[in-house]
Design a protein around this motif. Structure first.
Motif, PDB file in Angstrom:
ATOM      1  N   PHE A  20     -10.820  -3.620  -1.761  1.00 34.69           N
ATOM      2  CA  PHE A  20     -10.265  -4.224  -2.976  1.00 34.69           C
ATOM      3  C   PHE A  20     -10.615  -5.700  -3.011  1.00 34.69           C
ATOM      4  N   SER A  22      -9.346  -9.654  -4.361  1.00 35.35           N
ATOM      5  CA  SER A  22      -8.097 -10.373  -4.551  1.00 35.35           C
ATOM      6  C   SER A  22      -8.414 -11.820  -4.874  1.00 35.35           C
ATOM      7  N   VAL A 206      -3.652  -0.908   0.324  1.00 37.91           N
ATOM      8  CA  VAL A 206      -3.019  -0.444  -0.906  1.00 37.91           C
ATOM      9  C   VAL A 206      -3.517   0.955  -1.211  1.00 37.91           C
ATOM     10  N   VAL A 208      -3.129   3.720  -4.363  1.00 34.89           N
ATOM     11  CA  VAL A 208      -2.668   4.015  -5.717  1.00 34.89           C
ATOM     12  C   VAL A 208      -2.554   5.525  -5.897  1.00 34.89           C
ATOM     13  N   VAL A 223       2.466   2.907  -6.203  1.00 34.28           N
ATOM     14  CA  VAL A 223       1.502   2.091  -5.478  1.00 34.28           C
ATOM     15  C   VAL A 223       2.103   1.756  -4.127  1.00 34.28           C
ATOM     16  N   VAL A 232       4.063  -4.546  -8.825  1.00 35.93           N
ATOM     17  CA  VAL A 232       2.908  -4.068  -9.570  1.00 35.93           C
ATOM     18  C   VAL A 232       3.195  -4.207 -11.049  1.00 35.93           C
ATOM     19  N   THR A 243       6.364  -1.937  -5.174  1.00 34.54           N
ATOM     20  CA  THR A 243       5.521  -1.077  -4.355  1.00 34.54           C
ATOM     21  C   THR A 243       6.389  -0.004  -3.711  1.00 34.54           C
ATOM     22  N   GLN A 266      -2.041  -5.228 -11.616  1.00 34.29           N
ATOM     23  CA  GLN A 266      -2.079  -6.252 -10.567  1.00 34.29           C
ATOM     24  C   GLN A 266      -0.971  -5.997  -9.560  1.00 34.29           C
ATOM     25  N   LEU A 276      -6.056  -4.197  -9.786  1.00 33.39           N
ATOM     26  CA  LEU A 276      -6.243  -2.756  -9.626  1.00 33.39           C
ATOM     27  C   LEU A 276      -6.716  -2.167 -10.947  1.00 33.39           C
ATOM     28  N   ARG A 277      -7.453  -1.078 -10.852  1.00 35.21           N
ATOM     29  CA  ARG A 277      -7.829  -0.313 -12.046  1.00 35.21           C
ATOM     30  C   ARG A 277      -7.281   1.092 -11.862  1.00 35.21           C
ATOM     31  N   LEU A 278      -6.358   1.449 -12.739  1.00 33.61           N
ATOM     32  CA  LEU A 278      -5.657   2.714 -12.606  1.00 33.61           C
ATOM     33  C   LEU A 278      -6.286   3.768 -13.494  1.00 33.61           C
ATOM     34  N   ASN A 400      -8.761   4.776  -3.768  1.00 31.45           N
ATOM     35  CA  ASN A 400      -8.204   4.326  -5.043  1.00 31.45           C
ATOM     36  C   ASN A 400      -9.153   4.528  -6.219  1.00 31.45           C
TER      37      ASN A 400
END
Length: 975
Positions: A20, A22, A206, A208, A223, A232, A243, A266, A276-278, A400
């Motif tokens: 990831f 940051s 992390v 997801v 998450v 989140v 979380t 985020q 984050l991309r969900l 993720n």
């Protein structure tokens, strides 16, 4: 035991975690490093005392493979290990590359001399095959797992200025035994190297969990993070959650390969912010079928090795993006990351643009098959830690990505306890994805039944759940209830693959058959130049390797420079997600939505009407926004009438993107269908008065018949419309063999049969030349030396004077003689014209090549290209370039003169500036030197292509058997 021979995964690396980004500081260490190469480990160790000197160091870019920068040489094998098999030991001759970088930290880099403000990690995303890391003389650790990330804590060893980072890389290690993956062996630091600052309170990991319930339309989100304290936020959904907290998300739009809906989020902790991309989606097996979000999938996939012709596996981001866009534009919806996890940026692209992914562990031990799998690391307890580590580093890094729907344990590693342990570990860590492994025929440790290169007949039996039973009734019942995929099929080596249409028909017929993955995406040809400076793409053996597997690495749908091959165009047509069946007589078209998820609202449909290849009318077609699986019959517009003598009439319907998408612009063609409304006109030249032209003796004793002159002794054509005929027309049955003709077995392949029966050395006997006043008739027999079989041939030449000139017609009647022991490669007439003819226009199948079982992508139309453009530059030269269903073709030179060839009724045309023998002898396209003769093949029929280079041969309907055949062609001047 040395660290590079120890089967363990290494020492000193931190536990794996998700990849990831940051807001914490990072520093790329990519760029020019100092480098020196040693032939053995001992030589490298002897030089350790000189590490601080400049002696022997050169510059090498990182990421890269040293063999592609003039240090040692690449080598390619498919299955066999290029070193003695004595696991975990490796040869003394072990190329070892020392990499060194001297660097400073940015002035504002937190720490390391300002007290405890977090820590700095050193991350390697890919190093082949084993390496030892030192920072300022202190060892940080060792690692194996070439396509996997490793992070090391720099601890107190990092300096503000003058850091010396030393990385010793060994080409061979214990890891090489589990990385036998049908590819070039290329050592080096081939992915990025990065310093990562990890502030106090930073996110360690992390995970997801974003699911979707198709029955309610609600999503679920949790998450998990380490450390657990964090918040989140998902602004678009108005969500804020802690979380570890699970929330229901009403009305969320799910992620799929067709609608890759991502929500920006985020994760915030005291130490950093992580974007984050969900993608909300749920993967399951329901009633024996793979579903995502409740919808069954049909995988239209490819296997993708990481490869670039200049950089090997150090693939630039722009090239990864190009791969994804090419896949989307060619109707591919899935990719198997054969046979290792790809650069994580590739999975980001799959998330963004939409591809289903089988993510495969960095594991293959295929070479042990030569000793009946004895000593196979997949079943040796000493290797358990290493193999679980490879599974864990893949899963933790990629967990993720919504695009990843299956974890694959690896490839072609037999069976064994360590594969079972990998499966258990993955299932415990991530029970929300499926597990794949083709080598587990019992499916005891997998969630899908997977095979490679199963024949059409076997695939159909599996589709009916009627495959051969297993000995264990429990396992047999379990496997019979699972969905089926072909993780490899349709080997795209050279000219081919054939049989795609028949496979796809099976996939679309039986719900259990959920598609497959063509082997493979791209030819692994390395850019090179020969002694004369001519460019070519190199394959196994071109670098002097004593052990190699030749051009078996050139088996992709793309050429090495990423030009689509005819095979990719064929695959695009075969797997198109919209079925278009045109009934020109009824003036209707049946449209079927074959997408998994979306309706057809995003497509625009149009029709066109062509007569003799020229468009005479066109218009829009209103098609309802059909849901997946739905069909509708739509009326075509009435476009007026055309007089019967205006020629052959075709209707074409196209489906194109209605608007721009992320992967292609509006107007990009997704699917098409075509049908003939009326055949060719009854008269070949409307309004012409046809008068026979009699044969007569001419100067030199030649016979003249209209625009042609003939040798009176054997009836061979000498000149034609003033053009010199260097190779007189005569029956030809041979073609330069393809990779699929040759297959994997030199003794049993169809090419071996052709050579064994001397079809490449046919002899021609003239039995008589007769002039009957209106025609010239030549009778002949064509047969191989030593053969008790052959072909009796009657060539009949007639001349006609028409309103637009004179025509010379040839009819060829072919009758088998004796018992033919094998199929024919081709059946037609070959001739050569000595003239500067370099432009070809034709009416027939095109624009690209096609053969009997690779013709779906060829549509009837009027096309034009150069003679050079008629060739398909396969990495290994072979039969190519045939255009089928040709009604007529015109060959022209710079002065506008030339020749027109008309079919009676149609033929397959090949045109090239070298002979079949020269093509067969060539090993690279640069070997083919054009001469002054244009060599033409006018074929009545061709043997199919198949996929026997690895897989089934030519299906029965496409085999060319010796039978009574007639071919007719006419020669006139271009119009």
């Amino acid at each position: 035991m040395t660290y590079y021979e120890d089967p363990s995964p290494g020492t000193g690396a931190l536990a794996p975690r998700a990849a990831f980004r940051s807001d914490a500081r990072t520093l790329s260490l990519n760029g020019d490093w100092d480098f020196r190469l040693f032939p053995t480990v001992a030589h490298a160790e002897a030089a350790d005392a000189d590490e601080g000197t400049a002696d022997g160091w050169e510059k090498l870019p990182v990421p890269s493979h040293w063999a592609l920068h003039g240090h040692d040489a690449p080598q390619y094998t498919n299955i066999r290990y290029p070193f003695p098999v004595d696991p975990p030991r490796v040869p003394t001759e072990n190329p070892t590359g020392d990499h060194r970088l001297v660097f400073d930290l940015p002035d504002d880099w937190p720490g390391p001399d300002e007290g405890a403000d977090g820590r700095t990690l050193l991350r390697f995303d890919g190093v082949e095959s084993c390496y030892r890391v030192r920072l300022n003389g202190r060892e940080l650790g060792t690692a194996k797992g070439s396509r996997l990330p490793h992070e090391f804590d720099t601890g107190p060893h990092l300096l503000r200025r003058g850091n010396v980072l030393s990385v010793r890389v060994h080409q061979w290690s214990s890891g090489s035994y589990v990385e036998d993956q049908d590819m070039w062996w290329l050592a080096g630091i081939f992915r990025g190297v990065t310093l990562l600052h990890r502030p106090e309170g930073a996110v360690r990991d992390v995970f997801v969990h974003a699911g979707y319930d198709h029955r309610t339309g609600h999503g679920t989100l949790r998450v998990d993070a380490v450390p657990a304290a964090g918040r989140v936020t998902v602004p678009e959904l108005g969500l804020t959650l802690a979380t570890g907290e699970t929330v229901t998300v009403p009305g969320v739009q799910p992620w799929s390969a067709e609608v890759p809906r991502l929500y920006e989020a985020q994760l915030a902790t005291d130490g950093e912010r992580v974007p984050l991309r969900l993608g909300f989606r749920t993967v399951a097996v329901e009633d024996g079928v793979i579903t995502v979000n409740g919808r069954p999938l049909l995988l239209r996939g490819v296997n993708r090795h990481e490869f670039h012709p200049d950089h090997g596996r150090a693939v630039p981001y722009a090239t990864m993006r190009e791969d994804v866009l090419l896949m989307k534009r060619h109707n591919i919806n899935a990719v198997r990351t054969s046979h290792y996890p790809p650069d994580p940026a590739f999975l980001d692209l799959c998330d963004e643009f939409g591809l289903w992914v089988i993510d495969e562990a960095d594991l293959e031990t295929h070479g042990f098959t030569y000793d009946d799998w004895r000593g196979n690391p997949a079943d040796d307890p000493a290797w358990e830690e290493a193999l679980i580590d490879r599974a864990a580093r893949m899963v933790e890094r990629d967990k993720n990505h919504p695009s990843v729907i299956m974890w694959s344990l690896g490839n072609e590693s037999g069976t064994g306890r360590n594969l079972a342990a990998m499966s258990r570990w993955i299932r415990d860590r991530d029970p929300d994805r499926l597990i794949h492994y083709e080598g587990d025929r019992s499916c005891e440790h997998t969630d899908v039944y997977s095979r490679m290169y199963a024949s059409h007949e076997e695939v159909e039996a599996i589709g009916r759940r009627a495959e051969q039973p297993l000995d264990d009734p429990r396992l047999d019942a379990r496997r019979r209830a699972l969905p089926f995929i072909q993780c490899e099929y349709a080997h795209a080596m050279g000219n081919g693959p054939g049989g795609l249409t028949e496979y796809q028909r099976l996939f679309e017929t039986y719900e259990r058959l959920q598609g497959g993955f063509v082997w493979e995406w791209i030819d692994h040809g390395l850019r090179a130049r020969d002694a004369a400076g001519r460019p070519y793409f190199a394959y196994g053996g071109d670098f002097g390797e004593p052990l190699h597997d030749g051009n078996f690495c050139a088996d992709g749908l793309l050429f090495p420079d990423r030009t689509p091959s005819p095979g990719l165009l064929e695959y695009k047509k075969v797997v198109e997600p919209v079925g278009i069946c045109v009934d020109a007589a009824a003036r209707t078209v049946r449209v079927t939505n074959k997408y998994d998820v979306v309706d057809l609202a995003g497509l625009a449909f149009g029709w066109s009407r062509e007569v003799e290849g020229r468009r005479v009318a066109e218009g829009a077609l209103e098609v309802p926004p059909l849901a997946p699986g739905e069909s509708a019959e739509v009326a075509l517009a009435e476009a007026g009438s055309v007089a019967e003598d205006d020629g052959e009439e075709w209707w074409t319907v196209r489906a194109v993107l209605a608007d721009d998408t992320a992967w292609a612009p509006a107007g990009h063609e997704v699917a098409w269908g075509q049908a003939r409304a009326r055949g060719p006109a009854a008269t070949r030249t409307p309004g012409a008065r046809i008068t026979p032209v009699r044969a007569s003796s001419a100067d030199g004793g030649a016979l003249t018949l209209g625009p042609g002159t003939f040798d009176p002794l054997d009836g061979s054509l000498r000149t034609l419309h003033g053009l010199h005929v260097a190779v007189p027309p005569r029956l030809n049955v041979y073609r330069a063999t393809t990779d699929n003709d040759r297959g994997p077995d030199e003794e049993t392949s169809v090419a071996a049969q052709w050579h064994r029966h001397a079809l490449d050395r046919m002899r021609h006997r003239c039995d008589g030349v007769t002039v009957d006043g209106e025609s010239l008739v030549v009778t002949a027999r064509v047969a191989p030396p030593g053969g008790f079989f052959g072909l009796c041939v009657v060539y009949r030449w007639t001349g006609e004077r028409t309103s637009d000139g004179t025509r010379l017609d040839l009819s060829v009647d072919i009758t088998p003689d004796g018992e033919w022991p094998c199929p024919l490669p081709r059946l037609g007439v070959a001739l050569g014209i000595r003239a500067p003819l370099d432009w070809i226009e034709w009416y027939g199948g095109g624009p690209g090549e096609s053969y009997p079982d690779t013709r779906r992508a060829a549509r009837i139309g009027r096309w034009a290209t150069t003679v050079d453009g008629f060739q398909t530059p396969y990495v290994f030269p072979q039969e190519n370039g045939s255009r089928g269903d040709v009604r007529w073709a015109e060959l022209r030179g710079p002065d506008g003169g030339g020749l027109r060839i008309e079919g009676r009724p149609a033929f397959a045309l090949t045109a090239r500036r070298w002979t079949t023998g020269q093509l067969e002898a060539a090993r690279h396209p640069a070997d083919l030197v054009p001469d002054e003769v244009l060599h033409l093949d006018l074929d009545a029929a061709h043997h199919g292509i198949g996929t026997a280079s690895c897989g089934p041969g030519v299906l029965a309907p496409y085999e060319l058997r010796a039978t009574r055949t007639r071919l007719g062609v006419g020669f006139t001047l271009p119009r």
